[in-house]
Motif scaffolding. Structure first.
Motif, PDB file in Angstrom:
ATOM      1  N   HIS A  41      20.009   0.719 -42.414  1.00 13.02           N
ATOM      2  CA  HIS A  41      19.526  -0.653 -42.538  1.00 13.02           C
ATOM      3  C   HIS A  41      18.900  -1.011 -41.196  1.00 13.02           C
ATOM      4  O   HIS A  41      19.450  -1.783 -40.422  1.00 13.02           O
ATOM      5  CB  HIS A  41      20.677  -1.604 -42.889  1.00 13.02           C
ATOM      6  CG  HIS A  41      21.342  -1.251 -44.176  1.00 13.02           C
ATOM      7  ND1 HIS A  41      20.886  -1.698 -45.391  1.00 13.02           N
ATOM      8  CD2 HIS A  41      22.401  -0.445 -44.436  1.00 13.02           C
ATOM      9  CE1 HIS A  41      21.656  -1.204 -46.348  1.00 13.02           C
ATOM     10  NE2 HIS A  41      22.576  -0.435 -45.793  1.00 13.02           N
ATOM     11  N   CYS A  42      17.766  -0.390 -40.917  1.00 10.63           N
ATOM     12  CA  CYS A  42      17.094  -0.542 -39.631  1.00 10.63           C
ATOM     13  C   CYS A  42      15.631  -0.875 -39.886  1.00 10.63           C
ATOM     14  O   CYS A  42      14.901  -0.044 -40.429  1.00 10.63           O
ATOM     15  CB  CYS A  42      17.201   0.740 -38.812  1.00 10.63           C
ATOM     16  SG  CYS A  42      18.895   1.269 -38.491  1.00 10.63           S
ATOM     17  N   SER A  43      15.216  -2.081 -39.494  1.00 11.23           N
ATOM     18  CA  SER A  43      13.830  -2.464 -39.728  1.00 11.23           C
ATOM     19  C   SER A  43      13.028  -2.574 -38.435  1.00 11.23           C
ATOM     20  O   SER A  43      11.805  -2.718 -38.486  1.00 11.23           O
ATOM     21  CB  SER A  43      13.768  -3.793 -40.490  1.00 11.23           C
ATOM     22  OG  SER A  43      14.454  -4.794 -39.763  1.00 11.23           O
ATOM     23  N   ASP A  44      13.694  -2.487 -37.286  1.00 17.73           N
ATOM     24  CA  ASP A  44      12.969  -2.552 -36.014  1.00 17.73           C
ATOM     25  C   ASP A  44      12.492  -1.153 -35.630  1.00 17.73           C
ATOM     26  O   ASP A  44      13.054  -0.152 -36.071  1.00 17.73           O
ATOM     27  CB  ASP A  44      13.871  -3.134 -34.926  1.00 17.73           C
ATOM     28  CG  ASP A  44      15.085  -2.279 -34.670  1.00 17.73           C
ATOM     29  OD1 ASP A  44      15.155  -1.683 -33.586  1.00 17.73           O
ATOM     30  OD2 ASP A  44      15.951  -2.199 -35.551  1.00 17.73           O
ATOM     31  N   GLU A  48      14.430   2.262 -36.546  1.00 19.00           N
ATOM     32  CA  GLU A  48      13.822   3.165 -37.538  1.00 19.00           C
ATOM     33  C   GLU A  48      13.635   4.559 -36.968  1.00 19.00           C
ATOM     34  O   GLU A  48      13.875   5.552 -37.646  1.00 19.00           O
ATOM     35  CB  GLU A  48      12.483   2.604 -38.009  1.00 19.00           C
ATOM     36  CG  GLU A  48      12.600   1.435 -38.956  1.00 19.00           C
ATOM     37  CD  GLU A  48      11.247   0.896 -39.393  1.00 19.00           C
ATOM     38  OE1 GLU A  48      10.221   1.167 -38.716  1.00 19.00           O
ATOM     39  OE2 GLU A  48      11.217   0.194 -40.418  1.00 19.00           O
ATOM     40  N   TRP A  80      23.308   0.107 -39.051  1.00 19.74           N
ATOM     41  CA  TRP A  80      22.659  -1.203 -39.051  1.00 19.74           C
ATOM     42  C   TRP A  80      22.064  -1.387 -37.666  1.00 19.74           C
ATOM     43  O   TRP A  80      22.724  -1.153 -36.657  1.00 19.74           O
ATOM     44  CB  TRP A  80      23.671  -2.308 -39.334  1.00 19.74           C
ATOM     45  CG  TRP A  80      24.132  -2.293 -40.747  1.00 19.74           C
ATOM     46  CD1 TRP A  80      25.119  -1.511 -41.292  1.00 19.74           C
ATOM     47  CD2 TRP A  80      23.622  -3.061 -41.823  1.00 19.74           C
ATOM     48  NE1 TRP A  80      25.244  -1.753 -42.633  1.00 19.74           N
ATOM     49  CE2 TRP A  80      24.342  -2.714 -42.984  1.00 19.74           C
ATOM     50  CE3 TRP A  80      22.628  -4.033 -41.922  1.00 19.74           C
ATOM     51  CZ2 TRP A  80      24.088  -3.285 -44.222  1.00 19.74           C
ATOM     52  CZ3 TRP A  80      22.386  -4.602 -43.141  1.00 19.74           C
ATOM     53  CH2 TRP A  80      23.102  -4.239 -44.280  1.00 19.74           C
ATOM     54  N   SER A 100      17.154  -1.075 -29.570  1.00 18.68           N
ATOM     55  CA  SER A 100      17.885  -1.580 -30.722  1.00 18.68           C
ATOM     56  C   SER A 100      19.382  -1.516 -30.463  1.00 18.68           C
ATOM     57  O   SER A 100      19.865  -0.600 -29.807  1.00 18.68           O
ATOM     58  CB  SER A 100      17.544  -0.723 -31.950  1.00 18.68           C
ATOM     59  OG  SER A 100      18.151  -1.232 -33.099  1.00 18.68           O
TER      60      SER A 100
END
Length: 172
Positions: A41-44, A48, A80, A100
């Motif tokens: 669950h990594c969007s940065d 990612e 996450w 992150s």
């Protein structure tokens, strides 16, 4: 000449211990490798990159098999990620996407359990340039968990799965 022969024999013995015959046998590869479910669950950008690198390490491993859903049994790695610099007032926008905060939770799963069993967790920072190193460390942690739970996995593998009831067969 004798030291070279002894060294060669020693190297061969080490290879045989590290890569058991079952793992080298064609067709048995997926049966001997432990399944690892990686749930990202990594969007940065940094998260990612880390998640992608970790999945590649699992996929390339001789000891593990990357799976996209829980199968018979294995280890779950739940990641996450949050960009450390995104949206912070007073922080240069050039820093956004460079680091992150990553939370990882390790679980053990089996089709014979009602859910996943929590094993361990950690929170750490990872920059885009350190994704390779950190994913290697997380893979080493998976190895420690696999070793610590070796008897559990062997018991699951050796115990026959109970026969499905007529109701379970209809649902499946």
């Amino acid at each position: 000449m004798k030291p070279n022969i002894a060294a060669s024999i020693g190297m061969l013995a080490a290879v045989l211990l590290i890569f058991p015959a079952q793992a080298r046998a064609a067709g048995n590869e997926n049966e001997t490798r432990l399944s690892v479910l990686v749930d990202c669950h990594c969007s940065d950008p940094a998260g990612e990159s880390f998640c992608s690198d970790f999945k590649d390490k699992v996929r390339d491993s001789v000891a593990y098999r990357l799976v996209d859903h829980a199968d018979a049994y294995g280890i779950g790695v739940h990641l996450w990620c949050v960009d450390l610099f995104a949206g912070l007032p007073g922080v240069d926008s050039k820093l956004s996407g460079t680091m992150s905060a990553v939370s990882v939770a390790f679980t053990i799963y089996s089709d014979r359990l009602p859910g996943e069993v929590y094993e361990d967790s950690s929170v750490f920072r990872v920059g885009k340039g350190a994704a390779d190193e950190m994913s290697g460390r997380i893979l080493a942690a998976v190895g420690q968990l696999a070793t610590a739970n070796k008897a559990v996995f062997e018991h699951i593998r050796a115990t026959p799965k109970p026969a499905a009831t007529p109701t379970q067969r209809i649902i499946e």
